[in-house]
Scaffold this active site. Structure first.
Site, PDB file in Angstrom:
ATOM      1  N   GLY A  46       0.833  -1.191   0.000  1.00 40.91           N
ATOM      2  CA  GLY A  46       0.000   0.000   0.000  1.00 40.91           C
ATOM      3  C   GLY A  46       0.869   1.242   0.000  1.00 40.91           C
ATOM      4  N   GLN A  51       3.154   9.928   1.242  1.00 40.75           N
ATOM      5  CA  GLN A  51       4.433   9.219   1.190  1.00 40.75           C
ATOM      6  C   GLN A  51       5.242   9.575  -0.053  1.00 40.75           C
ATOM      7  OE1 GLN A  51       2.443   5.237   2.172  1.00 40.75           O
ATOM      8  NE2 GLN A  51       4.464   4.994   3.076  1.00 40.75           N
ATOM      9  N   CYS A  88       6.351  -0.145   7.263  1.00 39.54           N
ATOM     10  CA  CYS A  88       5.984   1.023   6.460  1.00 39.54           C
ATOM     11  C   CYS A  88       7.121   1.362   5.505  1.00 39.54           C
ATOM     12  CB  CYS A  88       5.708   2.209   7.375  1.00 39.54           C
ATOM     13  SG  CYS A  88       5.218   3.710   6.506  1.00 39.54           S
ATOM     14  N   LEU A  89       6.786   1.610   4.237  1.00 42.23           N
ATOM     15  CA  LEU A  89       7.807   1.972   3.254  1.00 42.23           C
ATOM     16  C   LEU A  89       8.514   3.268   3.642  1.00 42.23           C
ATOM     17  CD1 LEU A  89       5.890   1.148  -0.051  1.00 42.23           C
ATOM     18  CD2 LEU A  89       7.677  -0.220   1.031  1.00 42.23           C
ATOM     19  N   HIS A 130      -3.906   1.455   7.909  1.00 41.84           N
ATOM     20  CA  HIS A 130      -2.557   2.020   7.833  1.00 41.84           C
ATOM     21  C   HIS A 130      -2.528   3.197   6.851  1.00 41.84           C
ATOM     22  CE1 HIS A 130       1.996   1.343   7.820  1.00 41.84           C
ATOM     23  NE2 HIS A 130       1.827   2.149   6.774  1.00 41.84           N
ATOM     24  N   GLU A 131      -3.183   3.034   5.690  1.00 39.93           N
ATOM     25  CA  GLU A 131      -3.139   4.086   4.670  1.00 39.93           C
ATOM     26  C   GLU A 131      -4.006   5.289   5.054  1.00 39.93           C
ATOM     27  OE1 GLU A 131      -0.757   3.717   2.820  1.00 39.93           O
ATOM     28  OE2 GLU A 131      -0.527   1.561   3.058  1.00 39.93           O
ATOM     29  N   HIS A 134      -2.110   7.389   7.311  1.00 41.28           N
ATOM     30  CA  HIS A 134      -1.142   8.243   6.606  1.00 41.28           C
ATOM     31  C   HIS A 134      -1.793   9.553   6.160  1.00 41.28           C
ATOM     32  CE1 HIS A 134       2.724   6.310   6.176  1.00 41.28           C
ATOM     33  NE2 HIS A 134       2.203   5.172   5.736  1.00 41.28           N
TER      34      HIS A 134
HETATM   35 ZN    ZN Z   1       3.139   3.334   5.714  1.00 39.81          ZN
END
Ligand code: ZN
Length: 158
Positions: A46, A51, A88-89, A130-131, A134
């Protein structure tokens, strides 16, 4: 289509609240395309627009069941709970256990501007939460119960 630079760690854009998309124009469609490219290139499940430095309420998710593109996603139902490892990226090298609802329904617009509702359980429910976090400047590390060692068998990050 292009891979965009993923903002990481203490980048302040990750802590800002993203704005609602009022008009789904070419810039938003290009953003969706680029975000999918960026997510797949990073092998994530995701990615949220902040991000990649864009403060708009746009999310892409693929937990292995196909690409989901969500514009202005809102969680309209949640039920149960699950505790599992999350990454998380934008926070490479850190993983931890986070409690999330086990079932989530998200309402969003698709790229055609149609309102859709998607039900997710387990990993998909986790990705929705999670998204959407963000988009509100919230990172999973804010919610970690227990930090875990990176496990090469479980590399899903979003
Ligand atoms: Zn993340």
């Amino acid at each position: 289509m292009a891979v965009r630079n993923i903002r990481k760690d203490n980048d302040e854009v990750l802590r800002k609240v993203a704005k609602k998309v009022e008009v789904i124009d070419d810039r938003i469609l290009t953003l969706l395309d680029d975000m999918a490219d960026t997510m797949y290139q990073a092998e994530g499940v995701g990615l949220a627009a902040p991000q990649v430095g864009i403060l708009r309420r746009v999310v892409v998710i693929d937990v292995g069941e196909g690409l989901l593109e969500l514009i202005n996603p809102v969680i309209v139902y949640e039920n149960g709970e699950q505790i599992d490892e999350e990454g998380c990226l934008s926070i490479p090298g850190t993983r931890g256990e986070v409690k999330r609802p086990n079932k989530v329904i998200v309402r969003a617009q698709n790229r055609a501007g149609e309102t859709v509702e998607i039900t997710g359980t387990e990993l998909l429910a986790r990705a929705f939460c999670h998204e959407v976090d963000h988009l509100n400047g919230v990172l999973f590390t804010d919610k970690v119960i227990k930090t875990t060692d990176p496990d090469p068998r479980n590399t899903a990050s979003s």
